[in-house]
Design a protein around this motif. Structure first.
Motif, PDB file in Angstrom:
ATOM      1  N   THR A 179       0.840  -1.187   0.000  1.00 44.07           N
ATOM      2  CA  THR A 179       0.000   0.000   0.000  1.00 44.07           C
ATOM      3  C   THR A 179       0.878   1.241   0.000  1.00 44.07           C
ATOM      4  O   THR A 179       2.078   1.179   0.326  1.00 44.07           O
ATOM      5  N   TRP A 180       0.297   2.365  -0.333  1.00 40.97           N
ATOM      6  CA  TRP A 180       1.041   3.618  -0.325  1.00 40.97           C
ATOM      7  C   TRP A 180       1.648   3.861   1.051  1.00 40.97           C
ATOM      8  O   TRP A 180       2.820   4.197   1.165  1.00 40.97           O
ATOM      9  N   PHE A 181       0.859   3.681   2.113  1.00 45.31           N
ATOM     10  CA  PHE A 181       1.349   3.943   3.456  1.00 45.31           C
ATOM     11  C   PHE A 181       2.523   3.029   3.804  1.00 45.31           C
ATOM     12  O   PHE A 181       3.537   3.478   4.337  1.00 45.31           O
ATOM     13  N   SER A 182       2.383   1.737   3.491  1.00 43.37           N
ATOM     14  CA  SER A 182       3.465   0.818   3.847  1.00 43.37           C
ATOM     15  C   SER A 182       4.731   1.113   3.052  1.00 43.37           C
ATOM     16  O   SER A 182       5.840   0.913   3.552  1.00 43.37           O
ATOM     17  N   GLU A 183       4.595   1.623   1.828  1.00 43.28           N
ATOM     18  CA  GLU A 183       5.771   1.968   1.033  1.00 43.28           C
ATOM     19  C   GLU A 183       6.416   3.271   1.513  1.00 43.28           C
ATOM     20  O   GLU A 183       7.633   3.394   1.534  1.00 43.28           O
ATOM     21  N   GLU A 184       5.595   4.235   1.904  1.00 50.01           N
ATOM     22  CA  GLU A 184       6.109   5.527   2.358  1.00 50.01           C
ATOM     23  C   GLU A 184       6.594   5.495   3.811  1.00 50.01           C
ATOM     24  O   GLU A 184       7.548   6.165   4.165  1.00 50.01           O
ATOM     25  N   TYR A 185       5.912   4.749   4.651  1.00 44.36           N
ATOM     26  CA  TYR A 185       6.190   4.751   6.078  1.00 44.36           C
ATOM     27  C   TYR A 185       6.336   3.337   6.619  1.00 44.36           C
ATOM     28  O   TYR A 185       5.927   3.046   7.730  1.00 44.36           O
ATOM     29  N   GLY A 186       6.925   2.457   5.854  1.00 45.51           N
ATOM     30  CA  GLY A 186       7.052   1.056   6.226  1.00 45.51           C
ATOM     31  C   GLY A 186       7.766   0.810   7.540  1.00 45.51           C
ATOM     32  O   GLY A 186       7.505  -0.162   8.227  1.00 45.51           O
ATOM     33  N   GLU A 187       8.681   1.708   7.904  1.00 45.59           N
ATOM     34  CA  GLU A 187       9.429   1.516   9.145  1.00 45.59           C
ATOM     35  C   GLU A 187       8.597   1.838  10.382  1.00 45.59           C
ATOM     36  O   GLU A 187       8.945   1.460  11.480  1.00 45.59           O
ATOM     37  N   ARG A 188       7.500   2.538  10.210  1.00 48.46           N
ATOM     38  CA  ARG A 188       6.635   2.870  11.338  1.00 48.46           C
ATOM     39  C   ARG A 188       5.589   1.785  11.541  1.00 48.46           C
ATOM     40  O   ARG A 188       5.122   1.164  10.593  1.00 48.46           O
TER      41      ARG A 188
END
Length: 136
Positions: A94-103
């Motif tokens: 998902t966009w979120f997991s790609e942009e903020y995967g470390e969170r």
């Protein structure tokens, strides 16, 4: 003893048990292929349920479920949809997991006084003008 929503649907064949999970997740309401899975079980039952998959699964005769579980073409479509559903639920790609995967995933809540999801899920909010049919 642990309770599972599947306990209410013991008439659904194990081969198609993912339909219960799908029915209880709103993903089906914006995924045409998922809606088609329910419709293809029995078009008349789909219409009678007002396109509500939970209601349909509760009311559909078991013969239709068994027939679908034995139909290779239906099972193939079922597997494709369920694979996409599991991918969606895992949030991988998902966009979120790609942009903020470390969170770690943060909870998000959206509140609206009035909104619509699907015509089989009526939501009534207060307000508006006019009187109710009972008072006229």
């Amino acid at each position: 003893m642990e309770y599972s929503i599947h306990d209410q649907f013991d008439h659904v064949p194990e081969r198609l048990s993912g339909l219960v999970d799908l029915a209880y997740n709103l993903w089906w309401s914006w995924n045409a292929e998922a809606r088609t899975l329910f419709k293809q079980l029995n078009n008349q039952a789909w219409k009678a349920s007002v396109h509500n998959p939970v209601r349909m699964l509760r009311e559909i005769p078991v013969e239709f479920l068994n027939r679908a579980a034995a139909d290779p073409a239906y099972c193939h479509r079922y597997e494709i949809v369920m694979r996409r559903f599991r991918k969606y639920m895992s949030a991988a790609g998902t966009w979120f997991s790609e942009e903020y995967g470390e969170r770690s995933p943060l909870p998000v809540a959206y509140f609206s006084a009035e909104y619509g999801l699907h015509h089989s899920l009526p939501i009534y909010a207060g307000g508006g003008s006019g009187s109710s049919p009972e008072t006229t």
